[in-house]
Write a protein that holds these residues in place. Structure first.
Motif, PDB file in Angstrom:
ATOM      1  N   SER A  27      51.020  30.525  36.665  1.00  0.00           N
ATOM      2  CA  SER A  27      52.155  31.222  36.396  1.00  0.00           C
ATOM      3  C   SER A  27      53.207  30.854  36.762  1.00  0.00           C
ATOM      4  O   SER A  27      54.481  31.105  37.223  1.00  0.00           O
ATOM      5  CB  SER A  27      51.692  32.122  36.871  1.00  0.00           C
ATOM      6  OG  SER A  27      50.680  33.225  36.509  1.00  0.00           O
ATOM      7  N   SER A  91      47.047  43.894  43.608  1.00  0.00           N
ATOM      8  CA  SER A  91      47.805  43.982  42.737  1.00  0.00           C
ATOM      9  C   SER A  91      48.088  42.734  40.983  1.00  0.00           C
ATOM     10  O   SER A  91      47.848  41.809  41.227  1.00  0.00           O
ATOM     11  CB  SER A  91      48.992  44.397  42.931  1.00  0.00           C
ATOM     12  OG  SER A  91      49.660  43.376  43.389  1.00  0.00           O
ATOM     13  N   GLY A  92      48.910  43.409  40.838  1.00  0.00           N
ATOM     14  CA  GLY A  92      49.146  41.852  39.785  1.00  0.00           C
ATOM     15  C   GLY A  92      48.345  42.126  38.277  1.00  0.00           C
ATOM     16  O   GLY A  92      47.717  42.906  38.173  1.00  0.00           O
ATOM     17  N   THR A  93      48.466  41.323  37.308  1.00  0.00           N
ATOM     18  CA  THR A  93      47.918  41.030  36.196  1.00  0.00           C
ATOM     19  C   THR A  93      46.078  40.917  36.031  1.00  0.00           C
ATOM     20  O   THR A  93      46.213  39.217  36.758  1.00  0.00           O
ATOM     21  CB  THR A  93      48.063  40.020  35.341  1.00  0.00           C
ATOM     22  OG1 THR A  93      50.092  41.293  34.729  1.00  0.00           O
ATOM     23  CG2 THR A  93      47.572  40.066  33.832  1.00  0.00           C
ATOM     24  N   LYS A 283      43.062  40.994  43.757  1.00  0.00           N
ATOM     25  CA  LYS A 283      42.134  41.213  42.661  1.00  0.00           C
ATOM     26  C   LYS A 283      41.596  40.989  41.339  1.00  0.00           C
ATOM     27  O   LYS A 283      40.272  41.941  41.049  1.00  0.00           O
ATOM     28  CB  LYS A 283      43.930  41.194  41.479  1.00  0.00           C
ATOM     29  CG  LYS A 283      44.003  39.873  41.240  1.00  0.00           C
ATOM     30  CD  LYS A 283      45.250  39.474  40.263  1.00  0.00           C
ATOM     31  CE  LYS A 283      45.017  38.265  39.767  1.00  0.00           C
ATOM     32  NZ  LYS A 283      46.657  38.176  38.746  1.00  0.00           N
TER      33      LYS A 283
END
Length: 309
Positions: A27, A91-93, A283
């Motif tokens: 990313s 958390s996060g995409t 996640k």
């Protein structure tokens, strides 16, 4: 002392063969990955990659360095991930790939429960009929069957993918139900042509006694999508071979009936795919555990099995 970002940029670039693919996995931008590697080379005083406009290959020093640090880097990342997981909620995409029919029918309805349990995770779910490259394309997980396991990817079996023969009650009205797969040769078949090979998909069915018979249809309708096969069968156009999960809602509502119910074809398992266990972000671990929990809670492994008749 090298930063973790520099070391990770080097390792991922070496494993994936380029700064761009490493950047998608991390990313980051390709420029940032390239800069991190350049800083690492400058600090070490050696060139780690041979660079050209078309390729990126390790030097001899780069090969030795990769071999020396790869396992240590994985252990360090795992330790950091474990500590971070204890301190904060997942958390996060969350980028996940799954087939449209199965994904929309079974996984998407789980989203409200998953979102309530993990409100800091932002789902980015792709519904596509293809095998994705988890690492190169930056996916956290994929759900499906028949994936080739590349280095660093793990498959966890969720349920069987059994293929069964179905037709609508209206189509079968007045017809004698076949006793075995060979008896379906006189019925109209709804078959699928593979976009990849251009060939009609053939099935070999088996029963509990271990007998096997090939399925031979009088091909009346040819399509290239399982959902279209199911719809054509519901429209009364003939008999088709589809995965039991795809047929199950229509069987339960009486829109389809199962033919030769003691016979099925095995297309391999439905699995959830994700990257190395030791590097699993919180996640992704939360999603994998949630999916496994729901499959067991809903008894999908049993309900998807064609061998149960």
């Amino acid at each position: 002392m090298e930063t973790l970002a520099n070391l990770e940029s080097f390792v991922r670039s070496a494993e994936l063969g380029g700064f761009s693919t490493a950047a998608r996995r991390l990313s980051m931008t390709p420029a940032a990955v390239s800069r991190n590697v350049a800083v690492l080379e400058n600090n070490l005083g050696v060139r780690l990659f041979h660079r050209s406009t078309r390729s990126l290959t390790l030097t001899e020093a780069g090969e030795r360095f990769l071999h020396s640090i790869r396992d240590n880097l994985a252990a360090l990342q795992s330790a950091i991930a474990d500590v971070s997981a204890e301190q904060s909620a997942p958390s996060g995409t969350l980028k996940v790939s799954m087939s449209p029919t199965f994904g929309i029918g079974y996984i998407l309805p789980l989203l409200p429960e998953f979102a309530e349990r993990y409100p800091l995770i932002r789902p980015e779910w792709m519904f596509e009929n293809r095998q994705v490259d988890l690492i190169a394309e930056g996916y956290d997980a994929a759900i499906g069957g028949g994936f080739e396991l590349t280095s660093g990817v793990i498959a966890r079996t969720l349920a069987p993918a059994h293929i069964i023969a179905v037709a609508s009650p209206s189509y079968m009205e007045g017809k004698v139900p076949p006793h075995d797969p060979g008896g379906m040769a006189v019925l109209d078949g709804i078959v699928m042509r593979s976009l990849r090979t251009g060939k009609i998909r053939q099935w070999q069915m088996r029963n509990a006694s271990g007998e096997e018979q090939a399925v031979i249809f009088n091909e009346r309708v040819v399509v290239n999508d399982p959902a279209a096969m199911c719809k054509a069968a519901r429209l009364g156009l003939g008999v088709t071979m589809i995965a039991k999960p795809d047929a199950l809602p229509y069987l339960e509502r009486g829109e389809l009936v199962r033919l030769v119910p003691s016979w099925y074809a095995d297309a391999g398992p439905i699995s959830i795919y994700y990257a190395s266990r030791t590097l699993l972000p919180s996640k992704t671990r939360a999603f994998v555990d949630f999916v496994v929990e729901v499959f067991q809670r809903e008894r999908w492994p049993e309900r998807f099995a064609g061998s149960l008749g």
